[in-house]
Design a protein around this motif. Structure first.
Motif, PDB file in Angstrom:
ATOM      1  N   ASN A 231     -46.180 -60.341 -32.940  1.00  0.00           N
ATOM      2  CA  ASN A 231     -45.197 -59.539 -32.202  1.00  0.00           C
ATOM      3  C   ASN A 231     -44.756 -58.291 -32.970  1.00  0.00           C
ATOM      4  OD1 ASN A 231     -45.041 -61.254 -29.932  1.00  0.00           O
ATOM      5  ND2 ASN A 231     -43.655 -62.636 -31.026  1.00  0.00           N
ATOM      6  N   GLU A 232     -45.367 -58.045 -34.132  1.00  0.00           N
ATOM      7  CA  GLU A 232     -44.929 -56.896 -34.925  1.00  0.00           C
ATOM      8  C   GLU A 232     -45.705 -55.641 -34.549  1.00  0.00           C
ATOM      9  OE1 GLU A 232     -46.776 -55.182 -37.466  1.00  0.00           O
ATOM     10  OE2 GLU A 232     -48.573 -56.281 -36.924  1.00  0.00           O
ATOM     11  N   ARG A 233     -45.041 -54.490 -34.782  1.00  0.00           N
ATOM     12  CA  ARG A 233     -45.674 -53.175 -34.660  1.00  0.00           C
ATOM     13  C   ARG A 233     -45.315 -52.392 -35.916  1.00  0.00           C
ATOM     14  NH1 ARG A 233     -49.514 -52.728 -31.000  1.00  0.00           N
ATOM     15  NH2 ARG A 233     -49.007 -50.582 -30.417  1.00  0.00           N
ATOM     16  N   ILE A 234     -46.222 -51.570 -36.390  1.00  0.00           N
ATOM     17  CA  ILE A 234     -45.995 -50.799 -37.603  1.00  0.00           C
ATOM     18  C   ILE A 234     -45.939 -49.311 -37.244  1.00  0.00           C
ATOM     19  CG2 ILE A 234     -46.873 -50.209 -39.891  1.00  0.00           C
ATOM     20  CD1 ILE A 234     -48.245 -52.945 -39.919  1.00  0.00           C
ATOM     21  N   PHE A 235     -44.921 -48.639 -37.748  1.00  0.00           N
ATOM     22  CA  PHE A 235     -44.713 -47.231 -37.428  1.00  0.00           C
ATOM     23  C   PHE A 235     -44.450 -46.421 -38.697  1.00  0.00           C
ATOM     24  CE2 PHE A 235     -43.527 -49.553 -33.637  1.00  0.00           C
ATOM     25  CZ  PHE A 235     -44.132 -48.832 -32.626  1.00  0.00           C
TER      26      PHE A 235
ATOM     27  N   GLU B 140     -29.006 -48.457 -38.102  1.00  0.00           N
ATOM     28  CA  GLU B 140     -28.570 -48.233 -36.732  1.00  0.00           C
ATOM     29  C   GLU B 140     -29.443 -49.003 -35.742  1.00  0.00           C
ATOM     30  OE1 GLU B 140     -28.245 -44.140 -35.743  1.00  0.00           O
ATOM     31  OE2 GLU B 140     -26.819 -43.687 -37.341  1.00  0.00           O
ATOM     32  N   VAL B 141     -30.750 -49.006 -35.992  1.00  0.00           N
ATOM     33  CA  VAL B 141     -31.662 -49.734 -35.101  1.00  0.00           C
ATOM     34  C   VAL B 141     -31.348 -51.227 -35.104  1.00  0.00           C
ATOM     35  CG1 VAL B 141     -34.063 -50.493 -34.836  1.00  0.00           C
ATOM     36  CG2 VAL B 141     -33.560 -48.067 -35.169  1.00  0.00           C
ATOM     37  N   VAL B 142     -31.134 -51.795 -36.281  1.00  0.00           N
ATOM     38  CA  VAL B 142     -30.849 -53.223 -36.393  1.00  0.00           C
ATOM     39  C   VAL B 142     -29.561 -53.591 -35.644  1.00  0.00           C
ATOM     40  CG1 VAL B 142     -30.271 -55.071 -38.002  1.00  0.00           C
ATOM     41  CG2 VAL B 142     -32.134 -53.495 -38.533  1.00  0.00           C
ATOM     42  N   LYS B 143     -28.571 -52.703 -35.708  1.00  0.00           N
ATOM     43  CA  LYS B 143     -27.295 -52.966 -35.042  1.00  0.00           C
ATOM     44  C   LYS B 143     -27.403 -52.856 -33.514  1.00  0.00           C
ATOM     45  CE  LYS B 143     -24.466 -51.285 -38.897  1.00  0.00           C
ATOM     46  NZ  LYS B 143     -23.565 -50.200 -39.370  1.00  0.00           N
ATOM     47  N   LYS B 144     -28.232 -51.937 -33.040  1.00  0.00           N
ATOM     48  CA  LYS B 144     -28.267 -51.640 -31.616  1.00  0.00           C
ATOM     49  C   LYS B 144     -29.286 -52.462 -30.826  1.00  0.00           C
ATOM     50  CE  LYS B 144     -26.716 -46.800 -31.936  1.00  0.00           C
ATOM     51  NZ  LYS B 144     -25.632 -46.853 -30.928  1.00  0.00           N
ATOM     52  N   PHE B 145     -30.336 -52.953 -31.485  1.00  0.00           N
ATOM     53  CA  PHE B 145     -31.439 -53.566 -30.742  1.00  0.00           C
ATOM     54  C   PHE B 145     -31.781 -54.945 -31.298  1.00  0.00           C
ATOM     55  CE2 PHE B 145     -31.917 -48.939 -30.666  1.00  0.00           C
ATOM     56  CZ  PHE B 145     -31.944 -48.690 -29.289  1.00  0.00           C
ATOM     57  N   SER B 146     -32.359 -55.748 -30.435  1.00  0.00           N
ATOM     58  CA  SER B 146     -32.722 -57.129 -30.810  1.00  0.00           C
ATOM     59  C   SER B 146     -34.109 -57.139 -31.443  1.00  0.00           C
ATOM     60  CB  SER B 146     -32.675 -58.035 -29.580  1.00  0.00           C
ATOM     61  OG  SER B 146     -31.380 -58.078 -29.041  1.00  0.00           O
TER      62      SER B 146
ATOM     63  N   ASP C 265     -41.874 -56.427 -26.656  1.00  0.00           N
ATOM     64  CA  ASP C 265     -42.428 -55.105 -26.365  1.00  0.00           C
ATOM     65  C   ASP C 265     -41.382 -54.165 -25.776  1.00  0.00           C
ATOM     66  OD1 ASP C 265     -44.801 -56.063 -27.257  1.00  0.00           O
ATOM     67  OD2 ASP C 265     -45.830 -56.024 -25.324  1.00  0.00           O
ATOM     68  N   THR C 266     -40.603 -54.649 -24.822  1.00  0.00           N
ATOM     69  CA  THR C 266     -39.612 -53.791 -24.168  1.00  0.00           C
ATOM     70  C   THR C 266     -38.555 -53.309 -25.146  1.00  0.00           C
ATOM     71  OG1 THR C 266     -38.424 -55.800 -23.499  1.00  0.00           O
ATOM     72  CG2 THR C 266     -39.941 -54.820 -21.895  1.00  0.00           C
ATOM     73  N   GLU C 267     -38.158 -54.177 -26.076  1.00  0.00           N
ATOM     74  CA  GLU C 267     -37.145 -53.796 -27.048  1.00  0.00           C
ATOM     75  C   GLU C 267     -37.704 -52.797 -28.060  1.00  0.00           C
ATOM     76  OE1 GLU C 267     -32.986 -54.525 -27.826  1.00  0.00           O
ATOM     77  OE2 GLU C 267     -34.375 -54.881 -26.174  1.00  0.00           O
ATOM     78  N   THR C 268     -38.943 -52.997 -28.475  1.00  0.00           N
ATOM     79  CA  THR C 268     -39.582 -52.057 -29.410  1.00  0.00           C
ATOM     80  C   THR C 268     -39.713 -50.687 -28.767  1.00  0.00           C
ATOM     81  OG1 THR C 268     -40.800 -53.842 -30.476  1.00  0.00           O
ATOM     82  CG2 THR C 268     -41.651 -51.618 -30.797  1.00  0.00           C
ATOM     83  N   GLU C 269     -39.998 -50.688 -27.474  1.00  0.00           N
ATOM     84  CA  GLU C 269     -40.123 -49.423 -26.750  1.00  0.00           C
ATOM     85  C   GLU C 269     -38.790 -48.667 -26.768  1.00  0.00           C
ATOM     86  OE1 GLU C 269     -42.053 -47.963 -22.498  1.00  0.00           O
ATOM     87  OE2 GLU C 269     -41.834 -50.085 -22.967  1.00  0.00           O
ATOM     88  N   LYS C 270     -37.684 -49.385 -26.649  1.00  0.00           N
ATOM     89  CA  LYS C 270     -36.359 -48.761 -26.709  1.00  0.00           C
ATOM     90  C   LYS C 270     -36.092 -48.185 -28.106  1.00  0.00           C
ATOM     91  CE  LYS C 270     -34.325 -51.902 -23.271  1.00  0.00           C
ATOM     92  NZ  LYS C 270     -33.336 -53.000 -23.091  1.00  0.00           N
ATOM     93  N   VAL C 271     -36.534 -48.903 -29.131  1.00  0.00           N
ATOM     94  CA  VAL C 271     -36.349 -48.427 -30.502  1.00  0.00           C
ATOM     95  C   VAL C 271     -37.081 -47.105 -30.715  1.00  0.00           C
ATOM     96  CG1 VAL C 271     -36.862 -48.906 -32.927  1.00  0.00           C
ATOM     97  CG2 VAL C 271     -35.980 -50.730 -31.462  1.00  0.00           C
TER      98      VAL C 271
END
Length: 359
Positions: free
Chosen positions: A263-267, A283-289, A318-324
């Motif tokens: 389930n990981e993605r690397i950026f 900020e990402v950790v606080k805002k997204f799951s 996937d949907t949450e990563t897309e928001k990030v």
């Protein structure tokens, strides 16, 4: 100040035609410290030697300070060359003569009177920090001191342009740094335009404001240093940039991470200027799951502007990563998906995660 217009240079080797330069179009502005970088055989040394016609172009123009050198008579060319100084990789000094005599040589050959020669030579030797070495012979000097003599000799005629052909590649890193600092002073205090040929991207980063990348006799990329380092467009340029700005981790690590957590993605994130100080990860950790794992990070400085690289692993739906990704994009930070060899990107609806995203 210097302009190449359709400049080409061909050599005949046996029955083959070798294209050292292939229709070069390039402009160096007054006051630039302009670097030309390329691997061996790219044509960069041939290019710089056309500026003072040590190499005559087969076709095209070389315009220096508004004059096409290829159209000048021998007498006119000699006068124009007085405005062009040159320093070399292996110094090109006469070991049988003293430091003073080596520096004085261009003035001596031009018939300048002895009093003026003494005054000018002492001025430039003081500028390069060798005023105590006037009577020393070349073999008594270190490599860095020899190159300082070469710089003094190039400056003694008060040129408008200084050509540097691999001027630091024979020097150790500490000496290289001191020579580059000296060249910066030459540019600022004497208002001399500098054209540097090198295969060391570290030199480009330390001193140049603009750069061109050469390959197979052609210019494949050009721009200011910040543009080239932050968004290289060709593989050759990326290879040069990565030699000084590390922004990669081994492919084996990517593959291990994907096996360990499907389930990981690397950026890869790039921060420029004030954006370097953004607390993106927290900020990402606080805002997204999602969970964030920092795999790599560094900060360097280009033209006094901070430039940072960060590689992160995002674990989540996937949907949450897309928001990030969209959130990072909106913060004016470049983001690009990184894939291991042989791995295909997942299909993210409504996003283009395989390409760089700019805010």
């Amino acid at each position: 100040m210097i302009e190449f217009i359709g400049t080409s240079k061909q050599y005949r080797l046996d029955k083959k035609i070798i294209k050292a330069l292939d229709h070069i179009d390039l402009k160096v502005n007054k006051g630039d410290i302009f670097g030309v970088i390329g691997f061996s055989g790219a044509g960069k040394s041939t290019l710089i030697r056309t500026v003072n016609l040590l190499e005559t172009p087969t076709e095209g123009k070389v315009i220096v300070d508004g004059k096409d050198l290829t159209t000048l008579s021998k007498r006119q060319l000699r006068e124009e060359k007085k405005n062009i100084g040159m320093i070399f990789q292996h110094f090109n000094l006469l070991s049988s003569k003293t430091v003073f005599d080596n520096v004085a040589m261009p003035l001596t050959l031009s018939g300048v009177n002895k009093r003026e020669i003494e005054k000018r030579v002492n001025e430039v030797l003081k500028f390069v920090g060798l005023e105590s070495k006037t009577t020393a012979y070349i073999d008594q000097l270190s490599g860095g001191q020899k190159q300082r003599v070469g710089i003094a000799r190039a400056l003694v005629t008060n040129p408008k342009i200084l050509l540097c052909d691999e001027a630091t590649s024979a020097l150790d890193p500490q000496t290289t740094k001191s020579i580059l600092e000296l060249l910066k002073r030459v540019n600022i205090e004497y208002n001399i335009t500098i054209l540097i040929i090198t295969h060391e991207m570290e030199v480009i980063r330390e001193i140049c404001n603009r750069v061109a990348v050469m390959e197979n006799g052609q210019i494949i990329e050009t721009g200011n240093v910040l543009e080239i380092f932050s968004a290289p467009k060709t593989k050759t340029t990326r290879d040069f940039v990565q030699s000084v700005v590390r922004d990669e981790i081994p492919q084996s690590i990517y593959e291990q991470l994907q096996v360990a957590n499907p389930n990981e993605r690397i950026f890869k994130l790039k921060f420029i200027g004030v954006d370097v100080g953004q607390p993106i990860v927290s900020e990402v950790v606080k805002k997204f799951s999602v969970d964030i794992n920092v795999l790599f990070g560094n900060i360097t400085e280009l033209q006094k502007i901070p430039f940072g690289n960060l590689i992160i692993e995002i674990v989540g739906a996937d949907t949450e990563t897309e928001k990030v990704v969209q959130f990072i994009k909106n913060r004016n930070v470049q983001i690009e998906e990184v894939l291991a060899n042989g791995c295909k990107p997942r299909n993210y609806s409504g996003s283009d995660l395989g390409n760089p995203i700019y805010g």
